[in-house]
Design a protein around this motif. Structure first.
Motif, PDB file in Angstrom:
ATOM      1  N   ASN A 195       0.853  -1.191   0.000  1.00 52.73           N
ATOM      2  CA  ASN A 195       0.000   0.000   0.000  1.00 52.73           C
ATOM      3  C   ASN A 195       0.885   1.235   0.000  1.00 52.73           C
ATOM      4  OD1 ASN A 195      -1.694   2.148   0.532  1.00 52.73           O
ATOM      5  ND2 ASN A 195      -2.811   1.115   2.177  1.00 52.73           N
ATOM      6  N   LYS A 196       1.014   1.870  -1.151  1.00 49.38           N
ATOM      7  CA  LYS A 196       1.964   2.966  -1.290  1.00 49.38           C
ATOM      8  C   LYS A 196       1.512   4.250  -0.601  1.00 49.38           C
ATOM      9  CE  LYS A 196       4.290   1.178  -5.334  1.00 49.38           C
ATOM     10  NZ  LYS A 196       4.817   1.431  -6.683  1.00 49.38           N
ATOM     11  N   ASN A 197       0.262   4.284  -0.112  1.00 48.46           N
ATOM     12  CA  ASN A 197      -0.164   5.408   0.716  1.00 48.46           C
ATOM     13  C   ASN A 197       0.434   5.302   2.112  1.00 48.46           C
ATOM     14  OD1 ASN A 197      -1.857   6.638  -1.243  1.00 48.46           O
ATOM     15  ND2 ASN A 197      -3.444   5.130  -0.805  1.00 48.46           N
ATOM     16  N   SER A 198       0.788   4.084   2.518  1.00 45.21           N
ATOM     17  CA  SER A 198       1.307   3.856   3.867  1.00 45.21           C
ATOM     18  C   SER A 198       2.784   3.484   3.895  1.00 45.21           C
ATOM     19  CB  SER A 198       0.501   2.742   4.560  1.00 45.21           C
ATOM     20  OG  SER A 198      -0.872   3.073   4.621  1.00 45.21           O
ATOM     21  N   PHE A 199       3.281   2.841   2.826  1.00 38.85           N
ATOM     22  CA  PHE A 199       4.655   2.346   2.820  1.00 38.85           C
ATOM     23  C   PHE A 199       5.353   2.700   1.511  1.00 38.85           C
ATOM     24  CE2 PHE A 199       2.541  -0.357   5.890  1.00 38.85           C
ATOM     25  CZ  PHE A 199       3.489  -0.489   6.905  1.00 38.85           C
ATOM     26  N   SER A 200       6.678   2.805   1.601  1.00 37.60           N
ATOM     27  CA  SER A 200       7.513   3.036   0.429  1.00 37.60           C
ATOM     28  C   SER A 200       8.623   1.991   0.418  1.00 37.60           C
ATOM     29  CB  SER A 200       8.128   4.437   0.447  1.00 37.60           C
ATOM     30  OG  SER A 200       7.134   5.433   0.517  1.00 37.60           O
ATOM     31  N   ARG A 201       8.846   1.358  -0.727  1.00 36.01           N
ATOM     32  CA  ARG A 201       9.931   0.394  -0.850  1.00 36.01           C
ATOM     33  C   ARG A 201      11.257   1.135  -0.775  1.00 36.01           C
ATOM     34  NH1 ARG A 201      11.550  -4.455  -3.670  1.00 36.01           N
ATOM     35  NH2 ARG A 201      13.661  -4.770  -2.890  1.00 36.01           N
ATOM     36  N   LYS A 202      12.147   0.684   0.114  1.00 34.03           N
ATOM     37  CA  LYS A 202      13.476   1.290   0.209  1.00 34.03           C
ATOM     38  C   LYS A 202      14.355   0.634  -0.836  1.00 34.03           C
ATOM     39  CE  LYS A 202      17.185   2.569   3.390  1.00 34.03           C
ATOM     40  NZ  LYS A 202      17.193   3.954   2.860  1.00 34.03           N
ATOM     41  N   LYS A 203      14.689   1.390  -1.868  1.00 39.78           N
ATOM     42  CA  LYS A 203      15.407   0.859  -3.010  1.00 39.78           C
ATOM     43  C   LYS A 203      16.729   0.212  -2.587  1.00 39.78           C
ATOM     44  CE  LYS A 203      12.666   2.137  -6.427  1.00 39.78           C
ATOM     45  NZ  LYS A 203      12.044   1.177  -7.359  1.00 39.78           N
ATOM     46  N   GLY A 204      16.928  -1.015  -3.030  1.00 42.26           N
ATOM     47  CA  GLY A 204      18.185  -1.709  -2.796  1.00 42.26           C
ATOM     48  C   GLY A 204      18.325  -2.322  -1.419  1.00 42.26           C
ATOM     49  N   ALA A 205      17.374  -2.064  -0.516  1.00 38.87           N
ATOM     50  CA  ALA A 205      17.472  -2.582   0.847  1.00 38.87           C
ATOM     51  C   ALA A 205      16.838  -3.969   0.929  1.00 38.87           C
ATOM     52  CB  ALA A 205      16.795  -1.647   1.839  1.00 38.87           C
ATOM     53  N   VAL A 206      17.642  -4.956   1.340  1.00 41.75           N
ATOM     54  CA  VAL A 206      17.169  -6.337   1.475  1.00 41.75           C
ATOM     55  C   VAL A 206      17.727  -6.909   2.767  1.00 41.75           C
ATOM     56  CG1 VAL A 206      17.200  -8.656   0.488  1.00 41.75           C
ATOM     57  CG2 VAL A 206      17.063  -6.666  -1.022  1.00 41.75           C
ATOM     58  N   VAL A 207      16.873  -7.536   3.561  1.00 43.29           N
ATOM     59  CA  VAL A 207      17.290  -8.189   4.795  1.00 43.29           C
ATOM     60  C   VAL A 207      16.739  -9.606   4.785  1.00 43.29           C
ATOM     61  CG1 VAL A 207      17.185  -8.185   7.316  1.00 43.29           C
ATOM     62  CG2 VAL A 207      17.311  -6.015   6.081  1.00 43.29           C
TER      63      VAL A 207
END
Length: 264
Positions: A195-207
């Motif tokens: 849900n892009k109104n609530s969250f943003s993908r952090k580019k390149g971040a993987v755990v």
């Protein structure tokens, strides 16, 4: 789970120029696509659809940047994989030729060039309309098709057909980690990291092999626990663990592990 997935590679020159600069970037994209497809194929309930014309256009465009050896190797791997248990949409009726199919984004509306809508997106639109009881998911490689409101929005329109215009919402993922997350959470209407109104993908971040999302309101970082796959790990802006949340997004601060951190 019965699911239809549709692979879409970049086919516009501007998009390809942004992501393909040398053999390394090219091989990384091909490797990610094959890894994702291999993951899909392991689930017998998931069908893979692709467009052989789209694959050819992508590889032909890359010819300006990549030497023949890399191209031939990639072409062999893609064709060898896709022709085994996948379905080429070129062998099917693709579109209603009397209709327009327009990709919609709020910042670029109105859209008037119907010819730029990729054929496989039109196939997804028709499948969603005609088979509403099935699940459909687009593999939007490297996020090259701009989205609007956390999905791809397509307008199907024709003056002579009652019930049109119609908005069709196409859910999509861009790589394996997002696909795994989607498969575990797509049936939860009230909460999703997509849900892009609530969250943003952090580019390149993987755990733990899982993509990291930032909560827009708090700045906290969320990712799905790779071991149990039934909860999210949550960290504050400094990367410090602050608790967990279940798949419905209910936060539990009592499960905070002091001293646990992530580097982003």
């Amino acid at each position: 789970m019965a699911l239809n997935t549709f692979l879409l590679l970049p086919q516009e020159e501007d998009d390809i120029c942004k992501i393909i600069t040398d053999e390394i970037s090219f091989n990384n994209i091909i490797g990610n696509v094959l890894c994702l497809l291999n993951f899909i194929r392991k689930d017998k309930g998931i069908k893979i659809y692709y467009d052989s014309k789209n694959i050819k256009i992508f590889l032909d465009m890359c010819d300006a940047f990549i030497t023949g050896h890399y191209l031939e190797n990639a072409k062999y791997k893609l064709e060898n994989f896709l022709t085994r248990k996948s379905i080429d949409i070129q062998n099917k009726i693709l579109r209603d030729g009397t209709c327009n199919y327009l990709l919609y984004t709020y910042n670029k509306y109105p859209v008037v060039n119907n010819n730029n809508t990729p054929e496989i997106i039109i196939v997804v639109v028709e499948n969603i309309i005609n088979y509403p009881d099935q699940k459909h998911l687009l593999i939007n490689v490297v996020d090259h098709i701009e989205s609007c409101r956390d999905v791809l929005l397509v307008i199907k329109d024709a003056k002579h057909i009652a019930g049109l215009p119609k908005f069709v919402r196409i859910p999509f993922v861009t790589e394996k980690g997002e696909l795994e997350l989607w498969l575990h959470t797509n049936d939860r209407a009230k909460f999703s990291l997509f849900n892009k109104n609530s969250f943003s993908r952090k580019k390149g971040a993987v755990v733990q092999g899982k993509p990291v999302f930032m909560e827009n309101k708090t700045g906290y970082y969320w990712y799905m626990d790779n071991l149990h796959k039934d909860e999210y790990e949550v960290f504050n802006q400094n990367g410090e663990h602050v608790g967990t949340a279940n798949l419905n997004g209910d936060f539990d601060q009592t499960k905070c592990i002091k001293g646990r951190k992530i580097n982003l």
